[in-house]
Scaffold this motif. Structure first.
Motif, PDB file in Angstrom:
ATOM      1  N   VAL A 131      55.028  61.832-102.929  1.00  0.00           N
ATOM      2  CA  VAL A 131      54.497  61.322-101.661  1.00  0.00           C
ATOM      3  C   VAL A 131      54.011  62.481-100.795  1.00  0.00           C
ATOM      4  CG1 VAL A 131      55.088  60.111 -99.521  1.00  0.00           C
ATOM      5  CG2 VAL A 131      55.927  59.249-101.710  1.00  0.00           C
ATOM      6  N   LEU A 132      54.818  63.527-100.713  1.00  0.00           N
ATOM      7  CA  LEU A 132      54.433  64.682 -99.897  1.00  0.00           C
ATOM      8  C   LEU A 132      53.197  65.380-100.464  1.00  0.00           C
ATOM      9  CD1 LEU A 132      57.981  66.087 -99.095  1.00  0.00           C
ATOM     10  CD2 LEU A 132      56.419  64.926 -97.519  1.00  0.00           C
ATOM     11  N   ALA A 133      53.129  65.519-101.772  1.00  0.00           N
ATOM     12  CA  ALA A 133      51.964  66.168-102.390  1.00  0.00           C
ATOM     13  C   ALA A 133      50.689  65.378-102.105  1.00  0.00           C
ATOM     14  CB  ALA A 133      52.184  66.308-103.897  1.00  0.00           C
ATOM     15  N   ILE A 134      50.745  64.079-102.281  1.00  0.00           N
ATOM     16  CA  ILE A 134      49.564  63.246-102.020  1.00  0.00           C
ATOM     17  C   ILE A 134      49.190  63.309-100.543  1.00  0.00           C
ATOM     18  CG2 ILE A 134      48.739  60.849-101.950  1.00  0.00           C
ATOM     19  CD1 ILE A 134      50.464  60.464-104.544  1.00  0.00           C
ATOM     20  N   THR A 135      50.185  63.283 -99.679  1.00  0.00           N
ATOM     21  CA  THR A 135      49.931  63.330 -98.240  1.00  0.00           C
ATOM     22  C   THR A 135      49.245  64.636 -97.852  1.00  0.00           C
ATOM     23  OG1 THR A 135      51.840  61.906 -97.848  1.00  0.00           O
ATOM     24  CG2 THR A 135      51.024  63.189 -95.969  1.00  0.00           C
ATOM     25  N   VAL A 136      49.743  65.738 -98.367  1.00  0.00           N
ATOM     26  CA  VAL A 136      49.152  67.047 -98.046  1.00  0.00           C
ATOM     27  C   VAL A 136      47.719  67.131 -98.580  1.00  0.00           C
ATOM     28  CG1 VAL A 136      49.302  69.519 -98.575  1.00  0.00           C
ATOM     29  CG2 VAL A 136      51.337  68.270 -97.821  1.00  0.00           C
ATOM     30  N   LEU A 137      47.506  66.659 -99.793  1.00  0.00           N
ATOM     31  CA  LEU A 137      46.162  66.706-100.374  1.00  0.00           C
ATOM     32  C   LEU A 137      45.190  65.774 -99.650  1.00  0.00           C
ATOM     33  CD1 LEU A 137      47.087  66.822-104.168  1.00  0.00           C
ATOM     34  CD2 LEU A 137      46.098  68.679-102.794  1.00  0.00           C
ATOM     35  N   ALA A 138      45.687  64.639 -99.189  1.00  0.00           N
ATOM     36  CA  ALA A 138      44.816  63.655 -98.546  1.00  0.00           C
ATOM     37  C   ALA A 138      44.563  63.954 -97.071  1.00  0.00           C
ATOM     38  CB  ALA A 138      45.424  62.264 -98.679  1.00  0.00           C
ATOM     39  N   ALA A 139      45.447  64.689 -96.439  1.00  0.00           N
ATOM     40  CA  ALA A 139      45.353  64.915 -94.994  1.00  0.00           C
ATOM     41  C   ALA A 139      43.980  65.422 -94.541  1.00  0.00           C
ATOM     42  CB  ALA A 139      46.464  65.856 -94.534  1.00  0.00           C
ATOM     43  N   PRO A 140      43.381  66.409 -95.215  1.00  0.00           N
ATOM     44  CA  PRO A 140      42.069  66.874 -94.741  1.00  0.00           C
ATOM     45  C   PRO A 140      40.975  65.804 -94.812  1.00  0.00           C
ATOM     46  CG  PRO A 140      43.020  68.442 -96.299  1.00  0.00           C
ATOM     47  CD  PRO A 140      43.888  67.219 -96.320  1.00  0.00           C
ATOM     48  N   LEU A 141      41.144  64.828 -95.683  1.00  0.00           N
ATOM     49  CA  LEU A 141      40.153  63.756 -95.802  1.00  0.00           C
ATOM     50  C   LEU A 141      40.424  62.606 -94.838  1.00  0.00           C
ATOM     51  CD1 LEU A 141      40.069  63.539 -99.700  1.00  0.00           C
ATOM     52  CD2 LEU A 141      38.358  64.598 -98.225  1.00  0.00           C
ATOM     53  N   VAL A 142      41.686  62.311 -94.630  1.00  0.00           N
ATOM     54  CA  VAL A 142      42.060  61.119 -93.879  1.00  0.00           C
ATOM     55  C   VAL A 142      42.272  61.395 -92.388  1.00  0.00           C
ATOM     56  CG1 VAL A 142      43.806  59.297 -93.687  1.00  0.00           C
ATOM     57  CG2 VAL A 142      43.085  60.089 -95.941  1.00  0.00           C
ATOM     58  N   LEU A 143      42.886  62.511 -92.056  1.00  0.00           N
ATOM     59  CA  LEU A 143      43.245  62.763 -90.659  1.00  0.00           C
ATOM     60  C   LEU A 143      42.064  62.913 -89.700  1.00  0.00           C
ATOM     61  CD1 LEU A 143      46.436  65.004 -90.712  1.00  0.00           C
ATOM     62  CD2 LEU A 143      46.188  62.667 -89.898  1.00  0.00           C
ATOM     63  N   PRO A 144      41.049  63.722 -90.001  1.00  0.00           N
ATOM     64  CA  PRO A 144      39.979  63.885 -88.999  1.00  0.00           C
ATOM     65  C   PRO A 144      39.337  62.566 -88.550  1.00  0.00           C
ATOM     66  CG  PRO A 144      39.832  65.610 -90.636  1.00  0.00           C
ATOM     67  CD  PRO A 144      40.864  64.627 -91.137  1.00  0.00           C
ATOM     68  N   PRO A 145      38.888  61.712 -89.471  1.00  0.00           N
ATOM     69  CA  PRO A 145      38.312  60.447 -88.986  1.00  0.00           C
ATOM     70  C   PRO A 145      39.344  59.567 -88.273  1.00  0.00           C
ATOM     71  CG  PRO A 145      37.725  60.820 -91.284  1.00  0.00           C
ATOM     72  CD  PRO A 145      38.739  61.848 -90.923  1.00  0.00           C
TER      73      PRO A 145
END
Length: 177
Positions: A131-145
């Motif tokens: 869960v943490l690995a996916i969250t860290v990898l996805a954060a740059p794509l998901v967080l800004p928008p």
């Protein structure tokens, strides 16, 4: 498709809910689950700031209905654990043709949701590294928008409050108050 029938008949049940009109049966290689008619679901439980990425319905709708049932009735009856329910959700999304990145993001989302729910929390640490690995990898794509959406939701809530005079408007929820 491992669902019988291959589509669900739903009726609205309030602001956030949908009632299954006919039973929905999932037949997997290892298990069979029957979601009974009358079961109430919210489809995909997606936080409002990320609805731009994951709408409440899509190729994963039947998987979401099954997951809602597994996370309530399935866990309560001992048919599955929370971790198993989330794993079934991910597998059923794969079977439904949900793209790889989306299904892993959704899996991570439901695992985060499990952490926040005392009934679903047991065993969470076993999936924490993934869960943490996916969250860290996805954060740059998901967080800004998503961070851009939140102020818009707040402005909308303020405008709605001014126009309607209601004080209980919550922009992050579909529930009117």
């Amino acid at each position: 498709m491992p669902f019988e029938p291959a589509s669900a008949v739903l009726r609205t049940a309030g602001a956030d809910g949908w009632t299954l009109v006919e039973p929905l049966t999932y037949v997997g290689s290892r298990e069979r689950f029957v979601v009974p008619a009358g079961f109430v679901t919210d489809l995909a439980s997606v936080p409002r700031p990320v609805l731009w990425l994951v709408p409440r319905s899509g190729r994963y709708t039947l998987a979401a209905v099954l997951h809602d049932w597994l996370c309530t009735v399935g866990i309560r009856t001992g048919a599955v654990t929370s971790q198993q329910a989330d794993g079934v959700f991910r597998r059923v999304m794969r079977e439904a043709g949900v793209p790889v990145l989306l299904r892993w993001l959704m899996w991570a989302g439901v695992r985060w949701g499990a952490l926040a729910d005392a009934e679903r929390r047991p065993g969470w640490l076993l999936s924490a590294p993934g869960v943490l690995a996916i969250t860290v990898l996805a954060a740059p794509l998901v967080l800004p928008p998503s961070l851009l959406v939140v102020p818009g939701l707040l402005v909308y809530a303020a405008a709605e409050r001014l126009v309607s005079g209601e004080s209980g408007v919550r922009p992050w929820s579909r529930d009117p108050g």
